[in-house]
Design an enzyme around this catalytic site. Structure first.
Site, PDB file in Angstrom:
ATOM      1  N   CYS A   1       0.873  -1.161   0.079  1.00 34.37           N
ATOM      2  CA  CYS A   1       0.231   0.030  -0.141  1.00 34.37           C
ATOM      3  C   CYS A   1       0.900   1.230   0.096  1.00 34.37           C
ATOM      4  O   CYS A   1       0.478   2.302  -0.569  1.00 34.37           O
ATOM      5  CB  CYS A   1      -0.781   0.197   0.969  1.00 34.37           C
ATOM      6  SG  CYS A   1      -1.914  -1.364   1.402  1.00 34.37           S
TER       7      CYS A   1
HETATM    8  C1  BEZ Z   1       0.379  -4.699   1.508  1.00 36.19           C
HETATM    9  O1  BEZ Z   1       0.072  -3.498   1.655  1.00 36.19           O
HETATM   10  O2  BEZ Z   1       1.654  -4.942   1.743  1.00 36.19           O
HETATM   11  C2  BEZ Z   1      -0.418  -5.623   2.386  1.00 36.19           C
HETATM   12  C3  BEZ Z   1      -1.662  -5.017   2.948  1.00 36.19           C
HETATM   13  C4  BEZ Z   1      -2.806  -5.844   3.684  1.00 36.19           C
HETATM   14  C5  BEZ Z   1      -2.413  -7.282   3.480  1.00 36.19           C
HETATM   15  C6  BEZ Z   1      -1.239  -7.657   2.743  1.00 36.19           C
HETATM   16  C7  BEZ Z   1      -0.334  -6.884   2.347  1.00 36.19           C
END
Ligand code: BEZ
Length: 211
Positions: A45
């Site tokens: 994210c």
């Molecule tokens: C991420 O942004 O890396 C992420 C967010 C939620 C679950 C898994 C990965």
């Protein structure tokens, strides 16, 4: 019933890193991109939000405003902003909506209980100037989105909204486009004065008409 292409995009009012926003007022007569991410302070994210900040000028050129959203509270978004800048080099320059009560997530079907029943998935909605949903894409949490692809689709959507054409596989802005099959060859000669190449009766390419 979940949202489908062509549906009116649900309006909402929510807090954001740029103050309270009512979607329709914020978009005005322009286009919009509403994209959800699962959770603040997570690696994929963080890269995505920085990338969208980098591309803000590209969205603006297309008269399009971007809005991010997750189920995290505003206080979390505010603290995460510094990390996004540190990690990607780009400061958050568009609103990040806080949706702790899942109001937006429920309106747009951004929570997929079989993937995760509390977090939003990576959804993208392109909303046209007419407030209709023009595109929906859903990615899993493990896969970061390609926002160049979102820009590519936006170019296609804005072109095909104004001309009787469609865009072929892997098309990008500047490439030849396809004349709508409903247009006769005779009419195509006047509508597309740059001419056209006929591969099949139903497959005729012409240079991009707005260039
Ligand atoms: C991420 O942004 O890396 C992420 C967010 C939620 C679950 C898994 C990965």
């Amino acid at each position: 019933m979940s949202i489908q292409l062509g549906d009116e995009a649900p309006n909402f009012t929510a807090d954001s890193t740029e103050g309270e926003i009512t979607l329709y007022d914020y978009l005005g007569d322009g286009w919009g991109i509403l994209f959800s991410h699962p959770k603040d302070f997570t690696p994929v994210c963080t890269t995505e939000l920085g990338e969208v900040a980098k591309l803000k000028g590209e969205f603006e050129k297309r008269n399009t405003k971007v809005l991010g959203v997750s189920v995290d509270p505003l206080s979390s978004h505010e603290s995460w902003k510094d990390d996004i800048k540190d990690a990607t080099g780009y400061s958050l320059n568009y609103p990040l909506l806080a949706d702790p009560d899942h109001k937006i997530a429920d309106l747009y079907g951004m929570i997929h209980p079989n993937a995760n029943d509390t977090l939003t998935v990576r959804s993208v909605f392109i909303i046209g100037a007419d407030k209709k949903v023009k595109l929906m894409i859903t990615y899993p949490a493990s896969t970061g989105r390609n926002f160049d692809e979102i820009l590519r689709v936006l170019d296609s959507l804005q072109l095909t909204a104004n001309f009787q054409v469609s865009t072929p596989v892997n098309w990008k802005d500047g490439d030849d486009v396809i004349i709508a099959p409903a247009i006769s060859d005779e009419d195509a000669k006047t509508k597309f004065p740059k001419g056209f190449r006929k591969i099949k009766d139903y497959l005729r390419f012409t240079p991009q008409p707005n260039r």
